[in-house]
Design an enzyme around this catalytic site. Sequence first.
Site, PDB file in Angstrom:
ATOM      1  N   LYS A 170      87.158  35.773  47.884  1.00 52.94           N
ATOM      2  CA  LYS A 170      87.762  36.723  48.744  1.00 52.94           C
ATOM      3  C   LYS A 170      88.870  36.831  48.699  1.00 52.94           C
ATOM      4  CE  LYS A 170      88.032  38.104  52.882  1.00 52.94           C
ATOM      5  NZ  LYS A 170      89.245  39.001  52.585  1.00 52.94           N
ATOM      6  N   GLU A 195      93.772  24.678  54.035  1.00 56.72           N
ATOM      7  CA  GLU A 195      95.234  24.582  53.698  1.00 56.72           C
ATOM      8  C   GLU A 195      95.625  25.575  54.758  1.00 56.72           C
ATOM      9  OE1 GLU A 195      95.086  23.059  49.162  1.00 56.72           O
ATOM     10  OE2 GLU A 195      96.185  25.137  49.431  1.00 56.72           O
ATOM     11  N   CYS A 226     103.979  29.179  53.388  1.00 52.53           N
ATOM     12  CA  CYS A 226     103.491  28.341  53.895  1.00 52.53           C
ATOM     13  C   CYS A 226     104.215  27.057  53.994  1.00 52.53           C
ATOM     14  CB  CYS A 226     101.961  27.930  53.941  1.00 52.53           C
ATOM     15  SG  CYS A 226     101.972  26.939  52.097  1.00 52.53           S
ATOM     16  N   GLU A 256     104.381  29.551  64.170  1.00 49.16           N
ATOM     17  CA  GLU A 256     104.729  30.041  62.784  1.00 49.16           C
ATOM     18  C   GLU A 256     104.934  31.415  62.917  1.00 49.16           C
ATOM     19  OE1 GLU A 256     101.384  30.591  60.061  1.00 49.16           O
ATOM     20  OE2 GLU A 256     102.583  29.021  58.510  1.00 49.16           O
TER      21      GLU A 256
HETATM   22  P1  NAD Z   1      94.473  34.641  57.293  1.00 53.41           P
HETATM   23  O1  NAD Z   1      94.224  33.600  58.077  1.00 53.41           O
HETATM   24  O2  NAD Z   1      94.894  35.725  58.378  1.00 53.41           O
HETATM   25  O3  NAD Z   1      93.750  35.383  56.098  1.00 53.41           O
HETATM   26  C1  NAD Z   1      93.489  34.557  55.084  1.00 53.41           C
HETATM   27  C2  NAD Z   1      91.845  35.138  54.679  1.00 53.41           C
HETATM   28  O4  NAD Z   1      90.862  34.722  55.502  1.00 53.41           O
HETATM   29  C3  NAD Z   1      91.830  36.362  54.226  1.00 53.41           C
HETATM   30  O5  NAD Z   1      91.413  36.899  53.145  1.00 53.41           O
HETATM   31  C4  NAD Z   1      91.049  37.092  55.386  1.00 53.41           C
HETATM   32  O6  NAD Z   1      90.436  38.181  55.219  1.00 53.41           O
HETATM   33  C5  NAD Z   1      90.210  36.184  55.600  1.00 53.41           C
HETATM   34  N1  NAD Z   1      89.712  35.892  57.064  1.00 53.41           N
HETATM   35  C6  NAD Z   1      90.330  36.094  58.193  1.00 53.41           C
HETATM   36  N2  NAD Z   1      89.335  35.808  59.230  1.00 53.41           N
HETATM   37  C7  NAD Z   1      88.288  35.104  58.685  1.00 53.41           C
HETATM   38  C8  NAD Z   1      87.069  34.903  59.144  1.00 53.41           C
HETATM   39  N3  NAD Z   1      86.738  34.984  60.450  1.00 53.41           N
HETATM   40  N4  NAD Z   1      86.169  34.299  58.338  1.00 53.41           N
HETATM   41  C9  NAD Z   1      86.250  34.164  57.021  1.00 53.41           C
HETATM   42  N5  NAD Z   1      87.581  34.849  56.433  1.00 53.41           N
HETATM   43  C10 NAD Z   1      88.408  35.253  57.213  1.00 53.41           C
HETATM   44  O7  NAD Z   1      96.012  34.323  56.680  1.00 53.41           O
HETATM   45  P2  NAD Z   1      97.031  35.188  56.057  1.00 53.41           P
HETATM   46  O8  NAD Z   1      97.611  36.122  57.094  1.00 53.41           O
HETATM   47  O9  NAD Z   1      96.320  36.030  54.881  1.00 53.41           O
HETATM   48  O10 NAD Z   1      97.926  34.174  55.251  1.00 53.41           O
HETATM   49  C11 NAD Z   1      99.099  33.661  55.976  1.00 53.41           C
HETATM   50  C12 NAD Z   1      98.863  32.372  56.540  1.00 53.41           C
HETATM   51  O11 NAD Z   1      98.209  31.496  55.624  1.00 53.41           O
HETATM   52  C13 NAD Z   1     100.005  31.592  57.132  1.00 53.41           C
HETATM   53  O12 NAD Z   1      99.404  30.717  58.288  1.00 53.41           O
HETATM   54  C14 NAD Z   1     100.310  30.554  56.062  1.00 53.41           C
HETATM   55  O13 NAD Z   1     101.003  29.311  56.798  1.00 53.41           O
HETATM   56  C15 NAD Z   1      99.111  30.325  55.471  1.00 53.41           C
HETATM   57  N6  NAD Z   1      99.054  29.711  54.500  1.00 53.41           N
HETATM   58  C16 NAD Z   1      98.903  28.257  53.982  1.00 53.41           C
HETATM   59  C17 NAD Z   1      98.795  27.828  52.892  1.00 53.41           C
HETATM   60  C18 NAD Z   1      98.735  26.181  52.644  1.00 53.41           C
HETATM   61  O14 NAD Z   1      98.746  25.920  51.611  1.00 53.41           O
HETATM   62  N7  NAD Z   1      98.703  25.468  53.586  1.00 53.41           N
HETATM   63  C19 NAD Z   1      99.355  28.652  51.743  1.00 53.41           C
HETATM   64  C20 NAD Z   1      99.568  29.987  51.930  1.00 53.41           C
HETATM   65  C21 NAD Z   1      99.524  30.350  53.168  1.00 53.41           C
HETATM   66  O1  6OD Z   2     102.012  25.229  45.047  1.00 57.53           O
HETATM   67  C1  6OD Z   2     100.620  25.311  45.344  1.00 57.53           C
HETATM   68  O2  6OD Z   2      99.853  24.873  44.873  1.00 57.53           O
HETATM   69  C2  6OD Z   2     100.584  25.718  46.566  1.00 57.53           C
HETATM   70  N1  6OD Z   2      99.197  25.707  47.238  1.00 57.53           N
HETATM   71  C3  6OD Z   2     101.429  26.342  47.328  1.00 57.53           C
HETATM   72  C4  6OD Z   2     101.027  27.075  48.580  1.00 57.53           C
HETATM   73  C5  6OD Z   2     102.192  27.983  49.054  1.00 57.53           C
HETATM   74  C6  6OD Z   2     101.764  28.345  50.446  1.00 57.53           C
HETATM   75  O3  6OD Z   2     102.475  29.503  50.699  1.00 57.53           O
END
Ligand code: NAD
Ligand code: 6OD
Length: 486
Positions: free
Chosen positions: A178, A254, A288, A390
């Site tokens: 998804k 993540e 992130c 964040e």
């Molecule tokens: P989000 O958590 O709002 O959404 C991520 C996904 O989860 C979307 O596809 C959303 O539709 C889905 N989702 C939301 N609620 C859900 C539920 N209850 N059940 C199942 N699916 C659900 O995150 P975002 O706003 O899309 O992305 C930004 C966030 O992602 C930031 O906090 C960022 O730090 C984090 N992020 C972390 C990493 C990492 O590697 N640690 C990488 C990229 C982004």
């Molecule tokens: O480089 C990657 O494999 C990775 N997972 C990066 C994540 C970036 C977050 O926004």
Amino acid sequence: MNTEKILNFIDGSYREGVNWFEKRNPCNNAVFAEVAEAGRDEVDAAVAAAKRALRGPWGKMTVHERAAILHRVADGITARFEEFLAAECRDTGKPRSLASHIDIPRGAANFKIFADLVKNVPTESFMLDTPDGAGAVNYALRRPKGVIGVICPWNLPLLLMTWKVGPALACGNTVVVKPSEETPSTAALLGEVMNEAGVPPGVYNVVHGFGPGSAGEFITSHADVNAVTFTGETGTGAAIMRAGAHLIRPVSLELGGKNPALVFADADLDKAIEGTMRSAFANCGQVCLGTERVYVQRPVFEEFLGRLKAGADGLVLGTPDDAAANMGPLVSREHQSKVLSYYAKACELGADVVTGGGVPGMPGDLAEGAWVQPTIWAGLDDDSAIMREEIFGPCCHVSPFDDEDEVIERANDTDYGLACSIWTENSSRAHRVAGQMDTGLVWVNSWFLRDLRTPFGGSKRSGIGREGGVHSLEFYTELSNVCVKL
Ligand code: NAD
Ligand code: 6OD
């Protein structure tokens, strides 16, 4: 209005859903596509197709056959590079210069790296002495976990989706993906590449929609999904853990970060400025791993702050096709409201706004887009919301520090534990400080320099588990021990 339709990809074919939702261009907020929202029936169909494919040709292929197909997937992305690039830039508004160097090449690399890795990683084996003297031999087998639910965010859509799908498929699993509702395009386009590469139907499925009450929840609560891998916000990660708890289902999470940079007086400031410019502002701050807290040792504080401000003031905002632009908009007007609420909060808390802090004047229809100014603050306490939560925008707070122990303690004083950057030319200090950081990832004199063989993930509320290299194989396979009495 003439809008494009973006469809679900289930069992090798494109399908409509129960509803349509709008996809808007972040640069001007205009609707350019309608996306087919998957309902429970579409998610059930995707999971059932994924389950069937485990028994069918995919589940019966040798590792080498699967790996060869995944190489063709990578080559297929590269062959259609311009299409993927256009789709990714249109969904996110990010500069082509960025997506063409990071998002799309990594989308292809994620398939090749893991296809090669599964062919070369051995499992353990032990000889056991037995009372009859004949002995026994133990060896471990790696078997796919089954149907993997892959829930993705919007900031690096193709990169982060294939970072999960590449190893999952290499290990012989099937996936139901998804993508974020904000970025449906490249996941859908990848379905065509999968078909062209000869990936059997049902191996790669994409369902569009939202979280609660929609495709996200339908996947994470589905009894036939054997594991869920998620990238996104910490709060969503908690909901996903809860959804699978009664099924004792493995999750890889993540999550968010509030990442520090530590700039010592013995740093090469050219490198530290270049790296912090990227870590704070690249992808409009929506990474992130990005730096939102910068700690600078007092003797170089004023110089660093002045140079960082000059860098931020030199950023050029523009649309993906604007070759002069190195910063795009945020992903949506909704996210713009969130980031601007922090810009307002910083002022209320008495921050010194070194630069930015508002919405830039953009010409014509771009005035409707999700633009924000790159922003630097100083003068806030470590306890303020700006230093604790964040924000996920192009902004950072810069604070002075005096000594090493102090900055380690302050940098670690957070609920998050994803990444940090240490800037110093003293290699003893670099290793000493790196070993004390409570983060899953430590960069020294660099940022987001990736070797896909290394463990990647966060500690504390930044995640559970590690992916990358053999760690991905740990998550995407079940080890079975076979004990043979001789
Ligand atoms: P989000 O958590 O709002 O959404 C991520 C996904 O989860 C979307 O596809 C959303 O539709 C889905 N989702 C939301 N609620 C859900 C539920 N209850 N059940 C199942 N699916 C659900 O995150 P975002 O706003 O899309 O992305 C930004 C966030 O992602 C930031 O906090 C960022 O730090 C984090 N992020 C972390 C990493 C990492 O590697 N640690 C990488 C990229 C982004
Ligand atoms: O480089 C990657 O494999 C990775 N997972 C990066 C994540 C970036 C977050 O926004």
